[in-house]
Structure formats: structure tokens, C-alpha cells
Design a protein around this motif. Structure first.
Motif, PDB file in Angstrom:
ATOM      1  N   SER A 149       1.205  -1.019  -0.242  1.00 29.63           N
ATOM      2  CA  SER A 149       0.171  -0.333   0.344  1.00 29.63           C
ATOM      3  C   SER A 149       1.107   1.217  -0.490  1.00 29.63           C
ATOM      4  N   ARG A 150       0.220   1.992  -0.700  1.00 31.27           N
ATOM      5  CA  ARG A 150       0.614   3.843  -0.380  1.00 31.27           C
ATOM      6  C   ARG A 150      -0.257   4.696   0.072  1.00 31.27           C
ATOM      7  N   ALA A 151       0.557   5.786   0.506  1.00 32.56           N
ATOM      8  CA  ALA A 151       0.434   7.021   1.370  1.00 32.56           C
ATOM      9  C   ALA A 151      -0.549   7.728   0.551  1.00 32.56           C
ATOM     10  N   PHE A 152      -1.051   8.122   0.997  1.00 37.01           N
ATOM     11  CA  PHE A 152      -2.111   9.650   0.406  1.00 37.01           C
ATOM     12  C   PHE A 152      -2.871   9.959   1.706  1.00 37.01           C
ATOM     13  N   LEU A 166      -8.280  12.575  -2.651  1.00 41.77           N
ATOM     14  CA  LEU A 166      -6.919  12.678  -3.307  1.00 41.77           C
ATOM     15  C   LEU A 166      -6.578  13.145  -4.035  1.00 41.77           C
ATOM     16  N   ASN A 167      -5.319  13.691  -3.713  1.00 43.73           N
ATOM     17  CA  ASN A 167      -4.460  14.203  -4.997  1.00 43.73           C
ATOM     18  C   ASN A 167      -3.247  13.304  -4.850  1.00 43.73           C
ATOM     19  N   VAL A 168      -3.384  12.586  -6.131  1.00 49.09           N
ATOM     20  CA  VAL A 168      -1.838  12.554  -6.366  1.00 49.09           C
ATOM     21  C   VAL A 168      -0.899  13.040  -7.678  1.00 49.09           C
ATOM     22  N   ARG A 169       0.276  12.811  -6.912  1.00 48.64           N
ATOM     23  CA  ARG A 169       1.157  12.763  -7.705  1.00 48.64           C
ATOM     24  C   ARG A 169       1.939  12.164  -8.365  1.00 48.64           C
ATOM     25  N   ILE A 170       1.679  12.044  -9.830  1.00 48.08           N
ATOM     26  CA  ILE A 170       2.450  10.887 -10.491  1.00 48.08           C
ATOM     27  C   ILE A 170       4.284  11.260 -10.482  1.00 48.08           C
ATOM     28  N   VAL A 176       2.533   2.536  -8.071  1.00 53.32           N
ATOM     29  CA  VAL A 176       1.023   2.520  -8.015  1.00 53.32           C
ATOM     30  C   VAL A 176       0.367   3.560  -8.434  1.00 53.32           C
ATOM     31  N   THR A 177       1.866   5.136  -8.628  1.00 57.19           N
ATOM     32  CA  THR A 177       1.401   6.672  -9.294  1.00 57.19           C
ATOM     33  C   THR A 177       1.343   6.205 -10.416  1.00 57.19           C
ATOM     34  N   THR A 178       1.402   5.578 -11.334  1.00 58.55           N
ATOM     35  CA  THR A 178       1.267   5.585 -12.921  1.00 58.55           C
ATOM     36  C   THR A 178       0.153   4.856 -12.883  1.00 58.55           C
ATOM     37  N   ALA A 338       9.771   5.275  -0.939  1.00 58.89           N
ATOM     38  CA  ALA A 338      10.756   4.049  -1.392  1.00 58.89           C
ATOM     39  C   ALA A 338      12.490   4.991  -1.017  1.00 58.89           C
ATOM     40  N   ALA A 339      12.175   6.281  -1.720  1.00 66.27           N
ATOM     41  CA  ALA A 339      13.365   7.014  -2.340  1.00 66.27           C
ATOM     42  C   ALA A 339      13.778   7.282  -0.910  1.00 66.27           C
ATOM     43  N   ASP A 340      13.087   8.134   0.494  1.00 64.21           N
ATOM     44  CA  ASP A 340      14.286   8.620   1.239  1.00 64.21           C
ATOM     45  C   ASP A 340      14.096   7.281   2.615  1.00 64.21           C
TER      46      ASP A 340
HETATM   47  C1  LIG Z   1       2.650   9.795   5.401  1.00 64.72           C
HETATM   48  C2  LIG Z   1       2.219  10.844   3.567  1.00 64.72           C
HETATM   49  C3  LIG Z   1       1.518  11.652   2.675  1.00 64.72           C
HETATM   50  C4  LIG Z   1       1.631  10.987   1.686  1.00 64.72           C
HETATM   51  N1  LIG Z   1       0.991  11.982   0.816  1.00 64.72           N
HETATM   52  C5  LIG Z   1       0.242  12.298  -0.298  1.00 64.72           C
HETATM   53  C6  LIG Z   1      -0.664  12.805  -1.404  1.00 64.72           C
HETATM   54  O1  LIG Z   1      -1.690  13.184  -0.832  1.00 64.72           O
HETATM   55  N2  LIG Z   1      -0.376  12.867  -2.807  1.00 64.72           N
HETATM   56  C7  LIG Z   1       0.694  12.578  -3.218  1.00 64.72           C
HETATM   57  O2  LIG Z   1       0.696  12.624  -4.952  1.00 64.72           O
HETATM   58  N3  LIG Z   1       2.402  11.834  -2.159  1.00 64.72           N
HETATM   59  C8  LIG Z   1       1.558  11.736  -0.493  1.00 64.72           C
HETATM   60  N4  LIG Z   1       2.412  10.774  -0.348  1.00 64.72           N
HETATM   61  C9  LIG Z   1       3.720  10.339  -0.645  1.00 64.72           C
HETATM   62  C10 LIG Z   1       3.089   8.783  -1.821  1.00 64.72           C
HETATM   63  O3  LIG Z   1       3.382   8.679  -0.528  1.00 64.72           O
HETATM   64  C11 LIG Z   1       4.473   8.481  -2.790  1.00 64.72           C
HETATM   65  O4  LIG Z   1       4.804   9.263  -4.124  1.00 64.72           O
HETATM   66  C12 LIG Z   1       3.837   7.369  -3.258  1.00 64.72           C
HETATM   67  O5  LIG Z   1       4.488   6.123  -2.719  1.00 64.72           O
HETATM   68  C13 LIG Z   1       4.744   6.841  -4.624  1.00 64.72           C
HETATM   69  O6  LIG Z   1       4.841   5.450  -4.815  1.00 64.72           O
HETATM   70  P1  LIG Z   1       4.992   4.466  -5.902  1.00 64.72           P
HETATM   71  O7  LIG Z   1       4.821   3.531  -5.870  1.00 64.72           O
HETATM   72  O8  LIG Z   1       4.106   5.453  -7.575  1.00 64.72           O
HETATM   73  O9  LIG Z   1       6.312   4.901  -6.263  1.00 64.72           O
HETATM   74  P2  LIG Z   1       7.346   3.429  -6.258  1.00 64.72           P
HETATM   75  O10 LIG Z   1       7.266   2.358  -6.900  1.00 64.72           O
HETATM   76  O11 LIG Z   1       7.978   2.923  -4.752  1.00 64.72           O
HETATM   77  O12 LIG Z   1       8.606   3.986  -5.928  1.00 64.72           O
HETATM   78  C14 LIG Z   1      10.030   4.333  -7.417  1.00 64.72           C
HETATM   79  C15 LIG Z   1      10.837   5.133  -7.012  1.00 64.72           C
HETATM   80  O13 LIG Z   1      10.536   6.232  -6.897  1.00 64.72           O
HETATM   81  C16 LIG Z   1      11.398   6.787  -5.703  1.00 64.72           C
HETATM   82  N5  LIG Z   1       9.991   7.818  -5.777  1.00 64.72           N
HETATM   83  C17 LIG Z   1       8.863   7.007  -4.983  1.00 64.72           C
HETATM   84  N6  LIG Z   1       8.042   8.621  -4.375  1.00 64.72           N
HETATM   85  C18 LIG Z   1       8.773   9.121  -4.936  1.00 64.72           C
HETATM   86  C19 LIG Z   1       8.630  11.030  -4.403  1.00 64.72           C
HETATM   87  N7  LIG Z   1       6.893  11.166  -4.144  1.00 64.72           N
HETATM   88  N8  LIG Z   1       9.322  11.128  -4.564  1.00 64.72           N
HETATM   89  C20 LIG Z   1      10.471  11.371  -5.767  1.00 64.72           C
HETATM   90  N9  LIG Z   1      10.923  10.113  -5.593  1.00 64.72           N
HETATM   91  C21 LIG Z   1       9.526   8.663  -5.202  1.00 64.72           C
HETATM   92  C22 LIG Z   1      11.360   5.461  -4.696  1.00 64.72           C
HETATM   93  O14 LIG Z   1      12.587   5.477  -4.772  1.00 64.72           O
HETATM   94  C23 LIG Z   1      11.457   4.669  -6.372  1.00 64.72           C
HETATM   95  O15 LIG Z   1      12.965   5.394  -6.572  1.00 64.72           O
HETATM   96  C24 LIG Z   1       3.092  10.837   0.377  1.00 64.72           C
HETATM   97  C25 LIG Z   1       3.413  10.423   1.574  1.00 64.72           C
HETATM   98  C26 LIG Z   1       3.230   9.895   3.161  1.00 64.72           C
HETATM   99  C27 LIG Z   1       4.552   9.009   3.880  1.00 64.72           C
END
Ligand SMILES: Cc1cc2nc3c(=O)[nH]c(=O)nc-3n(C[C@H](O)[C@H](O)[C@H](O)COP(=O)(O)OP(=O)(O)OC[C@H]3O[C@@H](n4cnc5c(N)ncnc54)[C@H](O)[C@@H]3O)c2cc1C
Length: 353
Positions: A149-152, A166-170, A176-178, A338-340
Motif C-alpha cells: 500500500s502507499r500513503a496518500f 485524494l490528490n496523487v502526484r505521479i 502505484v502512482t503510475t 521509498a527514496a527516503d
Molecule cells: C504520510 C504520507 C502522505 C502522503 N500523501 C501524499 C499525497 O497526498 N499525494 C501524493 O501525491 N503523495 C503523497 N505521499 C507520497 C506517496 O506516498 C508516494 O509518492 C508514493 O508512495 C509513491 O509510490 P509509487 O508506488 O508510485 O512509487 P515506488 O514504486 O514506491 O517508487 C518508485 C521510485 O520512485 C521513487 N519515489 C517514490 N516516491 C517518490 C516521491 N514522492 N518523490 C520522489 N521520488 C519518489 C522511489 O525511491 C523509487 O525509486 C505521501 C507520503 C506519506 C508518507
């Protein structure tokens, strides 16, 4: 198979299912234990085992060292019970915390909107209303990454807990975001759990509020501001909101309209990479620079709520402290990813994040 877990100093006993973590069981029982990364990396959720046996799971050897394991410490986010257990945790008594229990929900996607080229608004109608505090977030599961799961953050106000936005940045390359940007359709069903987080307005403080947001970090402040205005809050409140360029500045017209309607609400948009020859008449620069200019580098007497990527938050903290706001008056939600995970998860300036 389940075990009993007693949490001191509360003296409350809850049931923990086989394979369930201590943290998950506590949050689902409406008991807040401090936590942050939820992956055994940051040590924020370290508690003392007073009696009983636990399996430390994926707790990293940096966050939970060998000698700490021998002393009976564990990380609540990874620890699973192997017997009835008693733990001692640092439980803060926050008068503004409403402590809603975490539950599982399913939500039907009823609306999708491209808010900017990189941010999608997603509206979910839940199977039943979710009670949450403005500023909290949900963990969303998508079929593309089975079981993860991912946090939003929830971008809508808690007054309507059944329709959440929810507002999701790609994230480039982000699984997940893709998927949410490219595959999700109106009518799809998603599973989510929540509400999570300790980021909410300290309403009892009754002092002017400063919201600082960057990128999709607007979600929580949007929910908080809409909640406060819906309740008729008359305290001065300011939103300083940063984006790269005009086409990324979503909800700009809505916040301008709110500022027109509510004399106690001010809106300061800031663009960091807007072309120099555009007709943008607002602030050019980063969020922390816009706030510094707007408040003439004096933030005393306020409470600040920061939301966005870790680098933005660090810059805002430094500016606020230079402008004489203390740690106790600054609250934040860092959009960790995950980057952090492999980097330092705690701000050097703060103990409790
Ligand atoms: C408490 C909390 C609340 C959040 N709320 C929101 C929200 O309201 N809207 C929103 O858009 N996002 C939000 N986020 C961030 C969101 O959870 C991540 O962008 C998301 O987990 C990325 O998932 P993914 O599967 O697309 O990327 P992954 O497949 O997990 O990561 C792919 C690659 O991208 C890198 N990566 C992942 N996320 C980011 C990022 N944010 N910036 C730069 N590089 C990244 C990773 O290190 C990895 O290399 C929140 C995060 C937290 C902890």
C-alpha cells in the motif's frame, strides 16, 4: 491464534492476531503509539517489552541494535507476539487528538480529474463514512502492486467522511502512482485503510495558523482549511503554497475565492520555475522564501503546519526558526517515499518525526 497485549501506562489490554504487528493492533484499537516509517527503519516506534515474547520481524539492526533487543526493546511496527505480552510505551496525551481507530474500507472511484499535468484528483465513495481528522492520511492498495500500500493524505474535509478526495502526484517510475494515473477508471473499487497520522490542527491553542505546502502536499492543508472555515473559525490563517509553474498551481482559483469570502484567510501562491517573461504577478521563488517575505521574517505567535516533500519541509523549518518560531509550534507531514528509506528519516532539528 491470537494473544493479549497490555499497553502500559494506559493499562489497556487488546487482542493481537497471529502475524499482526503490535502497531497495527494498537492503531486499530484507537490507541496511538508514536511511529513514522512503518518499515523498521526509523526507530520512532521503539517500546519496552516488560513481559512476554516477540518476534522482531524486519526491524533493521540500525534502528534496533543487538543490545537493545537484549534489553527487551522492540519496534512496534515490526514486532509480532509469540505469547501474551506487556509493553511500556511513551503515550502522549494530546488534547487535540480524536484517536479514531484504523479500519479497512473499500471505495468506488466516482470521479477522476487531471488537476495538473502531474497531479490527479481521485474521489472515492467509501462503503461507509470514515471518521478522520483533517490532515490525516490513508494507505491505499492497488491491484498493480499486490499486497503493498502507499500513503496518500485526504484532501477533502472530514464533514463528509464517505466521499474522500485524494490528490496523487505521479512519480516517474513509481508503480502505484503510475497505475493510478494511467489505469484507474471511474467505477473501479479500491481497498484502503485509515485514518493514519498525527498531523492535525491544534485547535485548542487558539492562535493564528500558517500553512506551508509544496506540490501535492496541498492535500492536508486543503482539508484543514476547509474544515476550519466550515466550523466558522475566525482565527487569522494563511496558506503559503508553492509549485514550479502556473500549470501546476491547482486549486488556485478556489483559494483566491476563499480569501475573498473569508477576511481571516490569506492565500500566498509562489512559483519557483515560472518563465521570467510570463505575466505571473505573484511571488517568484520557493515556499519558505515567500513566507519569509510575506511575514517580514517574523513568525512569532503562530502555529505552523508544513506538508510536502522532505527537502521543502527542511527549508521551511530553518526559515521558521530563523523567524523566531519554536519547535513546539511547528507540525509537519513529510511525504516520505521509498527514496527516503535508505536515507536519514528524522530531521536533525526534531525529535518526534
Ligand atoms: C504520510 C504520507 C502522505 C502522503 N500523501 C501524499 C499525497 O497526498 N499525494 C501524493 O501525491 N503523495 C503523497 N505521499 C507520497 C506517496 O506516498 C508516494 O509518492 C508514493 O508512495 C509513491 O509510490 P509509487 O508506488 O508510485 O512509487 P515506488 O514504486 O514506491 O517508487 C518508485 C521510485 O520512485 C521513487 N519515489 C517514490 N516516491 C517518490 C516521491 N514522492 N518523490 C520522489 N521520488 C519518489 C522511489 O525511491 C523509487 O525509486 C505521501 C507520503 C506519506 C508518507
Amino acid at each position: 491464534m491470537s494473544y493479549e497485549l497490555t499497553i502500559e501506562p494506559l493499562g489497556q489490554t487488546i487482542t493481537v492476531e497471529d502475524g499482526q504487528t503490535v502497531l497495527d493492533a494498537a492503531l486499530r484499537a484507537g490507541i496511538y503509539l508514536p511511529h513514522a516509517c512503518c518499515h523498521g527503519l526509523c526507530a520512532t516506534c521503539k517500546v519496552q517489552v516488560v513481559d512476554g515474547e516477540v518476534d522482531h520481524g524486519e526491524a533493521s539492526t540500525f534502528a534496533l541494535m543487538d543490545f537493545e533487543r537484549e534489553e527487551g526493546k522492540c519496534l512496534a511496527c515490526c514486532a509480532r507476539l509469540e505469547s501474551d505480552t506487556v509493553i511500556e510505551a511513551e503515550i502522549e496525551d494530546d488534547p487535540d487528538a480524536e484517536n479514531y481507530p484504523v479500519e479497512d474500507y473499500s471505495g468506488e472511484v466516482v470521479r477522476i480529474e487531471a488537476l495538473t499535468p502531474t497531479i490527479r484528483g481521485i474521489w472515492l465513495k467509501l462503503d461507509r463514512p470514515m471518521a478522520f481528522q483533517a490532515g490525516q492520511y490513508v494507505n491505499l492498495e492497488v491491484p498493480a502492486v499486490d499486497g503493498q500500500s502507499r500513503a496518500f493524505s485526504i484532501a477533502s474535509a472530514p464533514q463528509d467522511g464517505q466521499l474522500i478526495e485524494l490528490n496523487v502526484r505521479i512519480v516517474p517510475g513509481g508503480q502505484v502512482t503510475t497505475w493510478l494515473h494511467e489505469q484507474l477508471q471511474v467505477g473501479d473499487e479500491l481497498k484502503l485503510t485509515g485514518p493514519y497520522g498525527r498531523f492535525f490542527v491544534k485547535k485548542s491553542a487558539n492562535v493564528p495558523l500558517l500553512f506551508m505546502a509544496g506540490g501535492s502536499g496541498l492535500s492536508s492543508p486543503k482539508s484543514m482549511i476547509e474544515d476550519l472555515l466550515a466550523e466558522g473559525c475566525s482565527l487569522p490563517m494563511t496558506l503559503v503554497y508553492g509549485q514550479r509553474c502556473r500549470e501546476e498551481l491547482y486549486y488556485d482559483a478556489e483559494f483566491r475565492a476563499l480569501a475573498e469570502k473569508h477576511p481571516n484567510f490569506s492565500y500566498v501562491p509562489a512559483l519557483s520555475h515560472e518563465p521570467a517573461d510570463s505575466d505571473w504577478a505573484g511571488f517568484r521563488g520557493f515556499v519558505h522564501e515567500a513566507a519569509k517575505a510575506h511575514f517580514d521574517n517574523d513568525f512569532r505567535g503562530r502555529k505552523a503546519y508544513l506538508c510536502g516533500p522532505p527537502a521543502m519541509i527542511e527549508a521551511c523549518i530553518t526559515t521558521l526558526m530563523q523567524g523566531r518560531l519554536f519547535e513546539r509550534d511547528i507540525y509537519m507531514e513529510k511525504f516520505f517515499s521509498a527514496a527516503d528509506a535508505s536515507q536519514q528519516l528524522k530531521s536533525p532539528l526534531f525529535r518526534n518525526i
